[in-house]
Write a protein that holds these residues in place. Structure first.
Motif, PDB file in Angstrom:
ATOM      1  N   ASP A  21       0.681  -1.013   0.024  1.00 50.34           N
ATOM      2  CA  ASP A  21       0.013  -0.204   0.013  1.00 50.34           C
ATOM      3  C   ASP A  21       0.774   1.253   0.200  1.00 50.34           C
ATOM      4  OD1 ASP A  21      -2.372  -1.538   0.023  1.00 50.34           O
ATOM      5  OD2 ASP A  21      -2.518  -1.408   2.251  1.00 50.34           O
ATOM      6  N   ARG A  24       2.712   1.320  -3.813  1.00 52.13           N
ATOM      7  CA  ARG A  24       1.542   1.729  -4.823  1.00 52.13           C
ATOM      8  C   ARG A  24       0.726   2.592  -4.151  1.00 52.13           C
ATOM      9  NH1 ARG A  24       0.279  -2.602  -8.500  1.00 52.13           N
ATOM     10  NH2 ARG A  24       1.622  -1.514  -9.937  1.00 52.13           N
ATOM     11  N   ASN A 271     -10.109   0.344  -5.811  1.00 52.60           N
ATOM     12  CA  ASN A 271     -10.041  -0.624  -6.618  1.00 52.60           C
ATOM     13  C   ASN A 271     -11.375  -1.383  -7.152  1.00 52.60           C
ATOM     14  OD1 ASN A 271      -7.368  -0.569  -5.779  1.00 52.60           O
ATOM     15  ND2 ASN A 271      -7.116  -2.618  -5.042  1.00 52.60           N
ATOM     16  N   GLN A 275     -12.242  -1.331 -11.210  1.00 53.03           N
ATOM     17  CA  GLN A 275     -12.492  -2.577 -12.003  1.00 53.03           C
ATOM     18  C   GLN A 275     -13.739  -2.288 -12.589  1.00 53.03           C
ATOM     19  OE1 GLN A 275     -10.570  -5.175 -12.130  1.00 53.03           O
ATOM     20  NE2 GLN A 275     -11.861  -5.997 -13.591  1.00 53.03           N
ATOM     21  N   GLY A 311      -4.166   0.705  -8.607  1.00 46.97           N
ATOM     22  CA  GLY A 311      -4.781  -0.462  -8.232  1.00 46.97           C
ATOM     23  C   GLY A 311      -4.019  -1.567  -8.172  1.00 46.97           C
ATOM     24  N   THR A 312      -4.559  -2.848  -8.463  1.00 46.43           N
ATOM     25  CA  THR A 312      -3.818  -4.111  -8.472  1.00 46.43           C
ATOM     26  C   THR A 312      -2.757  -4.111  -9.405  1.00 46.43           C
ATOM     27  OG1 THR A 312      -5.246  -5.213  -9.633  1.00 46.43           O
ATOM     28  CG2 THR A 312      -5.767  -4.738  -7.174  1.00 46.43           C
ATOM     29  N   ASP A 313      -2.062  -5.228  -9.459  1.00 48.07           N
ATOM     30  CA  ASP A 313      -1.197  -5.544 -10.494  1.00 48.07           C
ATOM     31  C   ASP A 313      -1.829  -6.014 -11.815  1.00 48.07           C
ATOM     32  OD1 ASP A 313       1.129  -5.109  -8.904  1.00 48.07           O
ATOM     33  OD2 ASP A 313       1.663  -7.336  -8.753  1.00 48.07           O
ATOM     34  N   ASP A 314      -2.986  -6.670 -11.584  1.00 50.10           N
ATOM     35  CA  ASP A 314      -3.850  -6.988 -12.639  1.00 50.10           C
ATOM     36  C   ASP A 314      -4.458  -5.877 -13.469  1.00 50.10           C
ATOM     37  OD1 ASP A 314      -3.267  -9.541 -12.422  1.00 50.10           O
ATOM     38  OD2 ASP A 314      -4.835 -10.131 -11.246  1.00 50.10           O
ATOM     39  N   GLN A 315      -4.901  -4.981 -12.722  1.00 45.96           N
ATOM     40  CA  GLN A 315      -5.674  -3.624 -12.991  1.00 45.96           C
ATOM     41  C   GLN A 315      -4.422  -2.650 -13.697  1.00 45.96           C
ATOM     42  OE1 GLN A 315      -7.584  -2.445  -9.324  1.00 45.96           O
ATOM     43  NE2 GLN A 315      -9.300  -3.192 -10.148  1.00 45.96           N
TER      44      GLN A 315
END
Length: 515
Positions: A21, A24, A271, A275, A311-315
């Motif tokens: 947190d 990022r 997040n 999404q 956001g997340t790594d995927d985002q």
């Protein structure tokens, strides 16, 4: 000291540095400062003063001085005739159109609000409706207390009814008034949403809508998306996103800028909202706007994609998969410093990602640009660059960190140790510690680089820093990596000086690191 330096070092540095947190981050002090700049782009509230209508301040002041406000309100109530009533409401509107000191409180005190709200229901007299809506729009563009008085007078249901008016100017004025009310904050925003405003508003987005009307609709959508404490209802976001997906393709710059700011506000809500934006399919349309010819569009687009990569790594990967990094060489050397700063902020969140994402930054040739901003940017830009470097030193592999060091990061990174910002000092010390640890057997090479550029002197000076945490970090770096050299320097100064010449390519890129 009684404490174990190695234990201190692990507690003070690496473990805190590895907090996802923190790496990022949606750092409040950055986003708040950036958002202040945004207020020039899209005002929360607007006065409706069309070109062509007299708004000369001196004339308005003369008119106000010569006007009996109580009599004006009585006339606006319609006691004498429709003509007198319309003229009185029109006169109120003109007085309220002053940019500097509209007599809002004076007119409210004389009882104008219920009179104007009553005029809104006169479907048989659309001109009266329009003038009353315009006057109320300007009252609602005042202070929060003034806006709330318009709401408490019962105006919102009347404005919602006017969205169905067959007269376009009346519809548009109602939209504008509701935009001012929503712009007051999340309480009134949610009140207006609950009364059913969203679908009628979005129904105006159609090919034959006049551009001025569409600009107003888009601005109201921005106000719907703006507040994040709390954010708009999920259902409202789901209703708005398809409209934004259409508006982002519009050729009008005003519509486009407001559309992208609306997206940036939605992506600043955590997040789950990020999404929702991703699943709407809007990101591939957003990324090309990073190179738009209009700097206002670029600024808004950079904020929106910057929020997504918090956001997340995927985002984050969704943004990278759209070739976002190809736009950053130009953004990192942009003539506007604010864009450079936000571009580095964006990259600091990529370097906080996974190793594949760190490699993408390297492969895009962006390390030299980050280091250039670290070295020559304004302080706030340097601060973002320090985060980008420190994050990479945590997230990257040994090879990636070696590439960073070989790109010449150490001297400008160490220079920031002389600044007054304790957060930056923390970030730099953390990054240097990570680089030294990553180097393993090559730690002496990195230590020499730090010493050559005066970094060691700065770290030593920080041992007397008033902040205990900084003192400990500085102490632990010296204890771990420089203690032997300090002893050598005391005993055999000449040998120590000779030892600084390890790098055959002094002053250039350091290609000899093999961690």
């Amino acid at each position: 000291m009684a404490t174990d330096p190695t234990k201190n070092r692990m507690q003070v540095f690496k473990n805190t540095g590895k907090d996802v947190d923190e790496m990022r981050r949606r750092r409040n002090e950055v986003t708040v400062e950036l958002r202040k700049n945004k207020r020039e782009e899209t005002l929360q509230k607007r006065r409706n003063v069309p070109i062509g209508d007299s708004t000369d301040e001196e004339e308005i002041e003369r008119t106000l001085a010569a006007t009996d406000l109580k009599k004006l309100v009585l006339n606006a109530a319609g006691g004498d005739s429709p003509e007198v009533q319309l003229a009185a409401v029109q006169q109120c509107r003109k007085l309220l159109s002053s940019d500097k000191n509209p007599p809002i409180d004076e007119l409210i005190a004389t009882g104008i609000l219920p009179v104007l709200v009553g005029c809104l229901s006169r479907a048989d007299r659309p001109t009266l409706q329009f003038e009353a809506a315009w006057a109320l729009t300007n009252i609602a563009s005042g202070t929060s207390a003034q806006t709330n008085k318009v709401v408490h007078a019962g105006a919102v249901p009347c404005f919602l009814q006017l969205l169905m008016s067959p007269h376009e100017n009346v519809c548009e004025q109602a939209v504008w008034a509701l935009g001012n009310i929503i712009g007051d904050g999340p309480v009134l925003r949610d009140f207006v949403i609950e009364l059913g405003m969203v679908q009628p508003l979005l129904s105006f987005i159609k090919p034959d809508i006049p551009i001025s009307f569409l600009r107003n609709v888009t601005w109201v959508i921005v106000n719907l998306c703006r507040s994040k404490d709390p954010p708009p209802p999920v259902k409202t976001i789901q209703e708005i996103l398809p409209a934004l997906n259409i508006l982002i393709m519009h050729t009008d710059i005003n519509v486009l800028v407001d559309t992208v700011w609306a997206i940036s506000y939605l992506t600043d809500g955590g997040n789950d909202q990020i999404q929702m934006v991703i699943e709407s399919g809007i990101v591939p349309k957003l990324i090309p706007l990073l190179s738009h010819k209009d700097v206002k569009v670029q600024t808004a687009a950079l904020r929106a994609v910057g929020n997504i990569v918090t956001g997340t790594d995927d985002q984050t990967q969704v943004v990278l998969n759209c070739d976002a990094l190809s736009h950053f060489p130009a953004l990192l050397s942009h003539q506007k410093e604010k864009i450079c700063k936000e571009a580095v902020w964006f990259l600091s969140n990529i370097t906080a990602g996974n190793k594949r994402q760190v490699q993408a930054v390297i492969d895009a040739g962006l390390l030299p640009k980050i280091i250039e901003n670290l070295s020559k940017g304004e302080f706030q830009t340097q601060k973002e660059a320090a985060w980008a470097v420190s994050n990479l030193s945590i997230s990257g592999t040994k090879e990636q960190v070696a590439t960073l060091i070989a790109s010449g990061v150490i001297p400008p990174f160490c220079n920031l140790l002389s600044c007054k910002d304790t957060q930056v000092i923390n970030v730099v010390l953390d990054g240097l510690s990570n680089m030294l640890k990553m180097a393993g057997d090559g730690a002496m090479d990195v230590a020499n680089l730090i010493e050559e550029c005066g970094g060691l002197d700065r770290i030593e000076a920080l041992q007397s820093h008033e902040k205990n945490e900084i003192y400990k970090m500085a102490y632990d770096i010296i204890e771990q990596y420089f203690a032997d050299e300090e002893e050598d320097a005391t005993l055999v100064p000449a040998a120590a000086e000779a030892g600084f010449q390890f790098d055959p390519a002094a002053g250039g890129a350091h290609d000899g690191f093999h961690f």
